[in-house]
Design a protein around this motif. Sequence first.
Motif, PDB file in Angstrom:
ATOM      1  N   GLN A 238      67.716  65.597 -53.281  1.00 38.98           N
ATOM      2  CA  GLN A 238      66.452  64.865 -53.193  1.00 38.98           C
ATOM      3  C   GLN A 238      66.231  64.022 -54.432  1.00 38.98           C
ATOM      4  O   GLN A 238      65.835  62.863 -54.351  1.00 38.98           O
ATOM      5  N   THR A 240      68.483  62.942 -56.432  1.00 37.25           N
ATOM      6  CA  THR A 240      69.462  61.852 -56.379  1.00 37.25           C
ATOM      7  C   THR A 240      68.930  60.707 -55.535  1.00 37.25           C
ATOM      8  O   THR A 240      68.947  59.550 -55.949  1.00 37.25           O
ATOM      9  N   ASP A 241      68.442  61.056 -54.354  1.00 38.29           N
ATOM     10  CA  ASP A 241      67.956  60.010 -53.457  1.00 38.29           C
ATOM     11  C   ASP A 241      66.746  59.288 -54.048  1.00 38.29           C
ATOM     12  O   ASP A 241      66.603  58.077 -53.892  1.00 38.29           O
ATOM     13  N   MET A 242      65.872  60.044 -54.729  1.00 37.72           N
ATOM     14  CA  MET A 242      64.716  59.399 -55.350  1.00 37.72           C
ATOM     15  C   MET A 242      65.166  58.409 -56.408  1.00 37.72           C
ATOM     16  O   MET A 242      64.618  57.318 -56.543  1.00 37.72           O
ATOM     17  N   MET A 243      66.157  58.811 -57.182  1.00 36.64           N
ATOM     18  CA  MET A 243      66.623  57.927 -58.247  1.00 36.64           C
ATOM     19  C   MET A 243      67.305  56.690 -57.669  1.00 36.64           C
ATOM     20  O   MET A 243      67.098  55.576 -58.154  1.00 36.64           O
ATOM     21  N   VAL A 244      68.098  56.904 -56.647  1.00 32.47           N
ATOM     22  CA  VAL A 244      68.786  55.754 -56.047  1.00 32.47           C
ATOM     23  C   VAL A 244      67.755  54.816 -55.419  1.00 32.47           C
ATOM     24  O   VAL A 244      67.848  53.604 -55.550  1.00 32.47           O
ATOM     25  N   ALA A 245      66.752  55.417 -54.761  1.00 23.38           N
ATOM     26  CA  ALA A 245      65.741  54.580 -54.112  1.00 23.38           C
ATOM     27  C   ALA A 245      64.936  53.791 -55.129  1.00 23.38           C
ATOM     28  O   ALA A 245      64.422  52.732 -54.829  1.00 23.38           O
ATOM     29  N   ASN A 246      64.815  54.321 -56.339  1.00 25.03           N
ATOM     30  CA  ASN A 246      64.053  53.622 -57.373  1.00 25.03           C
ATOM     31  C   ASN A 246      64.963  52.905 -58.356  1.00 25.03           C
ATOM     32  O   ASN A 246      64.519  52.506 -59.432  1.00 25.03           O
TER      33      ASN A 246
END
Lengths: 404, 976
Positions: A238, A240-246
């Motif tokens: 999660q 990871t995905d938050m960081m990639v999304a931002n």
Amino acid sequence: MDCCLSRIHSSPVNIRQQHHNTLTCVCLPLQFEAEYRRFALKKNGAGSFQEFYQLLQTIHRIPGVDVLLGYADIHGDLLPINNDDNFHKALSSANPLLRIIIQRRDEDEPVVFPTNSLQRRKKGLAGLRPSQQKNKPALLIGLPQDFRQISSIIDVDILPETHRRVRLHKHGTHKPLGFYIRDGVSVRVTPQGVEKVPGVFISRLVRGGLAESTGLLGVNDEILEVNGIDVAGKSLDQVTDMMVANSHNLIVTVKPANQRNNVVHRGSKASAGNGSAGSGGSALSHESAHSPASQTVSQCSNSNSVAEGDSDDDDTDLIIESDNLPSYTPHRSLANGNIHGNTPSSGVFGHRPLPQSVSLPSSSSLSDSKASLSSLTTPTHNGSPTKTSSSQESMREDGNFITL
Amino acid sequence: SGQKFLRPCALDELKHTLSFPFVQTVEHGFPNQPSALAYDPKLQLMAIGTKSGAIKVYGAPGVECTGLHKETATVTQLHFFPGQGRILSLLDDNTLHLWEIEQKEQCSHLEEVCSFMLPGRSGIESTSATRVTVLLPKLSCDLLAVGTEGGGVHFLELPSFTLLDRSIFQDEIMQSVPEEYKCGKSLGPVESLQEHPQHPDKILIGYSRGLVVLWDLQIFVVCVFLLQQLESLVWVRSGNSFVSSHSDGGYMVWPVSSSTPCTHEPVTSTIPYGPFPCKAVNKILWRTTESGAPLVLFSGGMPRASYGDRHCLTILQDSQHITLDFTSRVIDFFTIHCIDRDKEFDDPLALVVLLEEELVVIDLQTAGWPTIPSPYLAPLHSSAITCSYHISNVPTKLWDRVISAGQRQCHLQTHTNWPICGGKNLAPSPKQQELLLTGHEDGTVRFWDASGVSLRPLYKLSTANIFQTDCDHNDSLTQAGEEDWPPFRKVGCFDPYSDDPRLGIQKICLCKYSGKLLVAGTAGQVIVLYLCDEKSDHMIDVATVDLLQDREGFTWKGHDRLPPKSSSVPFAPGFQPVVLVQCMPPAAVTAVTLHAEWNLIAFGTSHGFGLFDYHRRLGFHSRCTLHPNDSLAMEGPLSRVKSLKKSLRQSFRRIRKSRVSGKKRVMVSSPSSKVQEANAQLAEQDAEVTPVQRRIEPRSADDSLSGVVRCLCFADTFLRDGTHHGPTMWAGTNSGCVYAYALDVPSQDKFSEQSVEALLGKEIQLMHRAPVVSIAVLDGRGNPLPEPYEVSRDLAKAPDMQGSHSVLIASEEQFKVFMLPRVSAKTKFKLTAHEGCRVRKVALVNFSSVASEDYSENGLVCLTNLGDIHVFSIPALRPQVRYDCIRKEDISGIASCVFTKTGQGFYLISPSEYERFSLSARVITKPLCQLDVDSFCTTVPHQANGTHKTQPTGESKSVGDAEGKSSVFKMQTAAK
């Protein structure tokens, strides 16, 4: 970018004397044709920016031409005039002469103001000596939206000393963000005792990557927030995905594994020594001061954070419109033999439209830069969500964090 | 303009009337890994136990209830207490559990009342002596006989489960048996316990080694010596004889008379499939009929060499002999027959066989013993499910036509009423018909009636027959190769072996008003079908669409296309193909959509998308979406091998690590072990160098498979300008790119003369580049546009064409609403940036209010990769609720999820079962039923609070085998 600025810079600068209670404005060339105007303006009855803008257009006889205004402040920096606030600021800084530089706003070439174009005044020297400036190579400073946004430490004043909020910008560079995260165990001391909680940590920095080159993040730093969102209770994937999304504007709040480089007391010498005008309370740690990011970095970082804070639409999507899309035509049964009527009955695959024009949505308007520049002068923090600060406060109450 | 959509009053109303309660309502399909079967002839209920510890009770269609053991252990046996609504279960952890069916507000629930277990002898772990092998609840329901592996038989009082002081031990038996019947030291485990049909005091006890005793509860009466290893026993109804089945594949009939206490010789002894060695007959039933010869039903017993691998059940009556040949293992079976003690004969009605993958019921009253189609427990996975599609509110016309087409497909099925008919279904008949379509690996599409609690098969469409595949020849070969004896009959529909994986169905789209069906598969085949009530025989029109569009440098390395049949093909009434569109390269179809009113279809693969006019059989546009760096797209599905290899290597490494660290505990310090220790440390260090970590990088445009077309949608909206609306088509790709086309569709009467044209109007590149999961156009009021034909046939309210339309684009990370025609961003919600979860499935759902029939709100329902469900308002995109729904590890469950238009949903909880859930308080489909339990039966008095144990006292008799002297039953009663 550079060529445009140099042309401006090459133009001579004149200084004239002033009248009492009036300002004398010297207007610099428009489109590099030597056209100077000198006129007086009442200091207290200057009116709004728009009035001034129209006044200039009248004086230069360029009604309807979209121009950018800039002025030289007391330090010799060329600063923009595009709203009431910085217009009044400019007027107040008139000494008593105010030099205004007018440039046609060009769609293709980004407009950049030169920094030090009018050369920073040397300490101890009173008054500007324009003649000295010519032999100095100039650094350029662009409009805030044209700044190359770079990584920085932000929100030092609202964070506990043990934490660091880092904004990573890969804008313009081809460096990868260049870090990895892993699961781990964080130990925090609470009034109830020592508590072990799962946490997410930086596991590796890629050599030559952005994270490493800024020096703002380190291996084993615990990640507490991603863009203002608490990562507690979230899985590695999660986060990871938050960081990639931002990733286009990644702001991570970490608890550095190495606590020696923390700001000792915020608001003291670190920010004072910074010397950047209108510092929004931002300060650099020693670590970053040692890093390749130098003094200039810190100056820009303030304006970055401000500009970012209110432009949520930084990830604007690209809309490509087809030029040749005809407006609606009623059914072709009504208009036989129309423009499409001659298509063969078979093999019509690959019917492609004609070349298309590309246009970005109109987010970078005058109003945007106006807002961002006005906030330059007033010390504001970037608009970090309220949730952030509240969680920060609660974290502070929790006491110290120890990372294993 | 954004304010207009907030509608504060409506939102308030929404809060009060629409609460989006999340409930998992019912499980459809066949229980995964069934392991036990029981039948209550009084209540006419059937119970199935599973390996995961679930018990499912079924009666008449719509009557069902479920219970789940707290322990995740296999249910090895189930027994009803006839008429009482109580079920006894035995788990493979040797615990016994008592369940009761309870009636609560129209719903029947299965509640566990108490559980208990037999402990091993003190000091020794896991002794097998007290392991329960068989259970016999007596018909009178007051006594339970428990046979153990140690050979003891213990008696428990029911329903209190008090251990009675009258256990029968092997040594006791051995003393009573004449010398010549003793074969070795031990009798072996108790294999069978059968109550005498006439004298409840008499129990037949069969031991594994072959000794069978008839035990009167005071004195033992008869003893029979059997030569072969015993498999099962069954009484003949009269009680004058019993039947035994054996591991050599034979069965024997034994006379029972009080005059001869010991019998050596059976009345008859047969090995039906002899003389060559046969497999064991696992279970045998003997049912007498009024008409004459008894029915013998047994499982197994096949000749070892030739048919040892078959799963068979034999029905024998006189000269009639049928060998039911199943595709999966026989778990258990029973017959439904007359239980009235006054009647002389069993007269079986039906045979119910529980197989590992399906339930088969045979009509024993009709000549030829045909199968009875099951109204529930549908084997959804007869071929693996590859996709699913739901249609709500199916028009009666289409419904009736599908049903009649389906009825004509049934062969060898009787219309005898379903024999298991206990309980009353209290659920009101569904307000509207719902269809669930499942696509399968073998190229079939199955139509299910999803209107009610039981998912009923309606119709099966096969697409394999329009292609030349190897299976055609195979069929004829197996037919010819089959000999006349044994008289096999293939029964059941479970067939996991797909002849050609390219036949697999990937995407389905159905227009419920026109009966047009679009089905697309793994080898790039896109088939347009229409519902026809007559059979026909015709050639298939084939059109090929090149999606690469002469792109240089791409060579397809995947599978070939499926060659269509070159001759004419006969089609039964039902869905018949109009045209076959073949995508080239023949990669799996990833998105389809159908607009029957415009006669258009759109389809996409990993290479691009195409638009096809099926009326004129003409593709009129195609576009390649491949990124120049996208090499993986050309590999075909086999490219996964690479990543599989890698993950295999990693898991091997993990195994090695765990072994090493496991070893470390028991290691003693010695020179050789020091080397090992050092090696182990090295290995561990090696593992620590690469912990589980994740790289943080923004997505780049050249990610592999960026060209995959993820969604397609037709809409009548404003793309050219704000005043004229017209047909449009939207396509979204894996790399966050959306293409919007304006279509020029000729009017109905000119359709044959003029071709459709597509003009690219807009191209949107989402900055975050996440895959586009779904695109939908909203009308001026923010409502989704109606389906084709709905407006022209006055079936739905016309969309608002006055206000400005907007398009909702859902990517894996964000939801965005753009205004049309300018495509300016209006609202958005960044799900991934906030929650760290990614969108897997989205749907626009109409939630009706419970309070008022007329009031409804539209919402965006989203299932994430973490298995939780979010509901957002549209077009404001405000989060409404969030629920945990599916375990995040259950990737196939998440991938299988399908939402209905009214707020329900389905997802696979196993390859064979759909869980149905509801987010709408108004639309809930759950079993409402009543089971009439015998009135004299009262519930078990529950022990107050906590665990009750019977203390081992001096009077309690030892349990276990002959040596086990000190074992005691420990009884645990779980307070409810």
